[in-house]
Design a protein around this motif. Structure first.
Motif, PDB file in Angstrom:
ATOM      1  N   UNK A  41      -4.371   3.580  -5.404  1.00  0.00           N
ATOM      2  CA  UNK A  41      -4.897   2.356  -4.789  1.00  0.00           C
ATOM      3  C   UNK A  41      -3.887   1.810  -3.780  1.00  0.00           C
ATOM      4  N   UNK A  42      -2.617   1.812  -4.123  1.00  0.00           N
ATOM      5  CA  UNK A  42      -1.591   1.364  -3.170  1.00  0.00           C
ATOM      6  C   UNK A  42      -1.640   2.227  -1.917  1.00  0.00           C
ATOM      7  N   UNK A  43      -1.756   3.526  -2.066  1.00  0.00           N
ATOM      8  CA  UNK A  43      -1.840   4.426  -0.913  1.00  0.00           C
ATOM      9  C   UNK A  43      -3.094   4.177  -0.087  1.00  0.00           C
ATOM     10  N   UNK A  44      -4.200   3.883  -0.743  1.00  0.00           N
ATOM     11  CA  UNK A  44      -5.449   3.590  -0.036  1.00  0.00           C
ATOM     12  C   UNK A  44      -5.284   2.343   0.821  1.00  0.00           C
ATOM     13  N   UNK A  45      -4.708   1.287   0.261  1.00  0.00           N
ATOM     14  CA  UNK A  45      -4.563   0.029   0.998  1.00  0.00           C
ATOM     15  C   UNK A  45      -3.462   0.086   2.058  1.00  0.00           C
ATOM     16  N   UNK A  47      -3.241   2.790   3.940  1.00  0.00           N
ATOM     17  CA  UNK A  47      -3.776   3.729   4.910  1.00  0.00           C
ATOM     18  C   UNK A  47      -3.279   5.151   4.761  1.00  0.00           C
ATOM     19  N   UNK A  48      -2.689   5.477   3.633  1.00  0.00           N
ATOM     20  CA  UNK A  48      -2.136   6.820   3.416  1.00  0.00           C
ATOM     21  C   UNK A  48      -3.122   7.741   2.713  1.00  0.00           C
ATOM     22  N   UNK A  86       2.055   1.138  12.288  1.00  0.00           N
ATOM     23  CA  UNK A  86       1.018   2.171  12.092  1.00  0.00           C
ATOM     24  C   UNK A  86       0.039   2.186  13.266  1.00  0.00           C
ATOM     25  N   UNK A  87      -0.343   1.002  13.732  1.00  0.00           N
ATOM     26  CA  UNK A  87      -1.264   0.916  14.868  1.00  0.00           C
ATOM     27  C   UNK A  87      -0.592   1.463  16.121  1.00  0.00           C
ATOM     28  N   UNK A  92      -3.030   4.707  12.019  1.00  0.00           N
ATOM     29  CA  UNK A  92      -4.020   4.041  11.191  1.00  0.00           C
ATOM     30  C   UNK A  92      -4.312   2.625  11.602  1.00  0.00           C
ATOM     31  N   UNK A  93      -5.270   2.067  10.925  1.00  0.00           N
ATOM     32  CA  UNK A  93      -5.697   0.692  11.116  1.00  0.00           C
ATOM     33  C   UNK A  93      -5.711  -0.007   9.762  1.00  0.00           C
TER      34      UNK A  93
END
Length: 134
Positions: A41-45, A47-48, A86-87, A92-93
């Motif tokens: 979940x941490x990776x999802x939020x 952007x990984x 990241x942007x 990622x966004x």
């Protein structure tokens, strides 16, 4: 006010603020294709990991602050810097945002790919709870 009294007041206020926060529930659609771990979940939020579509609350409400502090150990400033980098690098966004907890519940309940979070006292039966951040 003396320095020890200021220190005591600051500690008391921070303890009261910490005690007043609600637990935050990480939620997905009941038919979500994946039930990620806390680390996922941490990776999802961040952007990984793109296995689910993360959704944030607009602004920096208490639930969002608690969620990111507990899950990623990042505060608002650190998170803004992280996403700016990241942007800028095209990596990622940030997650989409919704207006409030009611909109979060509506969105996650209607989208099997969505993952989000709400105060645990705002939960309803339309979503599945992955875990609670205390």
């Amino acid at each position: 006010m003396t320095t020890p009294m200021r220190l005591f007041s600051a500690l008391l206020l921070s303890a009261l603020a910490a005690a007043s926060h609600a637990d935050v529930a990480v939620i997905v659609h009941p038919d979500a294709p994946d039930t990620p771990s806390v680390a996922a979940v941490a990776s999802i939020f961040l952007g990984l990991d793109r296995s689910l579509a993360p959704t944030d609350l607009q602004g920096w409400p208490a639930a969002r602050e608690h969620f990111y502090r507990e899950l990623t150990r990042k505060n608002e400033g650190q998170l803004k810097s992280y996403w700016a980098a990241r942007i800028f690098t095209g990596k990622g966004r940030p997650p989409r945002t919704v207006k409030d907890q009611s909109a979060m519940l509506d969105y996650v309940a209607s989208n099997p790919q969505a993952i989000g979070y709400v105060d645990s006292d705002a939960l309803d039966e339309r979503v599945q709870v992955l875990f609670i951040l205390r």
